[in-house]
Write a protein that holds these residues in place. Structure first.
Motif, PDB file in Angstrom:
ATOM      1  N   ASP A 155      17.046 -11.381  -7.026  1.00 15.03           N
ATOM      2  CA  ASP A 155      16.565 -10.071  -6.590  1.00 15.03           C
ATOM      3  C   ASP A 155      17.544  -8.994  -7.036  1.00 15.03           C
ATOM      4  O   ASP A 155      18.710  -9.270  -7.346  1.00 15.03           O
ATOM      5  CB  ASP A 155      16.426 -10.027  -5.065  1.00 15.03           C
ATOM      6  N   GLN A 172      14.854   0.817 -11.249  1.00 15.52           N
ATOM      7  CA  GLN A 172      13.513   0.230 -11.165  1.00 15.52           C
ATOM      8  C   GLN A 172      12.980  -0.079 -12.566  1.00 15.52           C
ATOM      9  O   GLN A 172      12.383  -1.133 -12.784  1.00 15.52           O
ATOM     10  CB  GLN A 172      12.565   1.164 -10.433  1.00 15.52           C
ATOM     11  N   ARG A 207      11.993  -3.744 -13.844  1.00 14.28           N
ATOM     12  CA  ARG A 207      10.646  -3.974 -14.388  1.00 14.28           C
ATOM     13  C   ARG A 207      10.750  -4.577 -15.787  1.00 14.28           C
ATOM     14  O   ARG A 207      10.023  -5.512 -16.123  1.00 14.28           O
ATOM     15  CB  ARG A 207       9.885  -2.650 -14.406  1.00 14.28           C
ATOM     16  N   SER A 261      11.042  -8.275 -13.104  1.00  9.55           N
ATOM     17  CA  SER A 261      11.056  -8.300 -11.639  1.00  9.55           C
ATOM     18  C   SER A 261       9.999  -7.335 -11.097  1.00  9.55           C
ATOM     19  O   SER A 261       9.654  -6.350 -11.741  1.00  9.55           O
ATOM     20  CB  SER A 261      12.440  -7.906 -11.117  1.00  9.55           C
ATOM     21  N   VAL A 262       9.519  -7.659  -9.919  1.00 12.05           N
ATOM     22  CA  VAL A 262       8.503  -6.833  -9.267  1.00 12.05           C
ATOM     23  C   VAL A 262       8.986  -6.473  -7.868  1.00 12.05           C
ATOM     24  O   VAL A 262       9.764  -7.204  -7.253  1.00 12.05           O
ATOM     25  CB  VAL A 262       7.133  -7.553  -9.186  1.00 12.05           C
ATOM     26  N   PRO A 263       8.519  -5.309  -7.348  1.00 12.91           N
ATOM     27  CA  PRO A 263       8.958  -4.914  -6.005  1.00 12.91           C
ATOM     28  C   PRO A 263       8.406  -5.861  -4.951  1.00 12.91           C
ATOM     29  O   PRO A 263       7.280  -6.336  -5.043  1.00 12.91           O
ATOM     30  CB  PRO A 263       8.396  -3.498  -5.844  1.00 12.91           C
ATOM     31  N   CYS A 269      14.459  -1.730  -1.542  1.00 18.20           N
ATOM     32  CA  CYS A 269      13.426  -2.685  -1.932  1.00 18.20           C
ATOM     33  C   CYS A 269      14.070  -3.816  -2.730  1.00 18.20           C
ATOM     34  O   CYS A 269      14.905  -3.567  -3.607  1.00 18.20           O
ATOM     35  CB  CYS A 269      12.364  -1.975  -2.777  1.00 18.20           C
ATOM     36  N   TRP A 297      13.552  -6.065  -5.517  1.00 23.68           N
ATOM     37  CA  TRP A 297      12.777  -6.355  -6.727  1.00 23.68           C
ATOM     38  C   TRP A 297      13.216  -7.739  -7.188  1.00 23.68           C
ATOM     39  O   TRP A 297      14.411  -7.996  -7.312  1.00 23.68           O
ATOM     40  CB  TRP A 297      13.107  -5.349  -7.815  1.00 23.68           C
TER      41      TRP A 297
END
Length: 186
Positions: free
Chosen positions: A125, A136, A140, A144-146, A162, A164
């Motif tokens: 993460d 972010q 991305r 990785s995604v939120p 968050c 990610w």
């Protein structure tokens, strides 16, 4: 000691001679905007020493990032899981002089390879504030995604960020796209 190399970078344990550049990094309001804020030199020393101490106490300690062509310390990046940290993280922060050169992506790819291959993590993460659009974008780009919102521990507890992330299998499924940038070590 752990040491990684990419075509343009050396990722290694911090050394005392890295501190002047680290202090510049820690005093820069732009680089510190999402990293806890500007630090006085004495606070930067303690943060720097904590990173070095993490190398002695854990297997998840951020690397000092050295630019091969100049030998300069240009940032700290890599695995991070201090006591009570909410996730197993690969985090990043570069000296402003190193921004915009693709170094964060290059070092993050090597670090993610490392945590999956050497540390045996099943997930990675990146803890990113909602208004940190640059991090972010890097997350991305890494695939990785939120996910879940996480509360930071201790004196950082007023910050919610968050997580990610992605799993080891998700990383391996897309790793080929980074082979030119960082030859595969898995």
């Amino acid at each position: 000691m752990r040491r990684l190399e990419t075509p343009r970078l050396i990722l290694r344990a911090p050394r005392a001679e890295d501190f002047p550049r680290y202090a510049e990094f820690a005093a820069d309001p732009i680089t510190q905007e999402h990293l806890g804020g500007v630090q006085a030199e004495s606070d930067a020393w303690r943060t720097f020493a904590a990173t070095l101490g993490a190398w002695q106490l854990t297997d998840a300690a951020m690397f000092a990032v050295e630019e091969k062509s100049s030998g300069l310390w240009i940032g700290r990046l890599g695995p991070w899981k201090p006591h009570q940290w909410p996730v197993k993280e690969v985090g990043w922060g570069l000296h402003r002089s190193a921004e915009g050169k693709g170094y964060a992506l290059e070092a993050a790819v090597a670090s993610i390879d490392y945590v999956f291959a050497e540390l045996g993590w099943e997930r990675v993460d990146h803890l990113i504030a909602d208004d940190n659009t640059r991090s972010q974008a890097l997350a991305r780009r890494l695939g990785s995604v939120p996910g879940e919102e996480k509360r930071m521990p201790g004196s950082l507890s007023e910050h919610q960020v968050c997580a990610w992330g992605q799993t080891r299998d998700e990383w391996l499924a897309r790793r080929e796209q980074f082979d030119v940038l960082v030859p595969r070590s898995l």
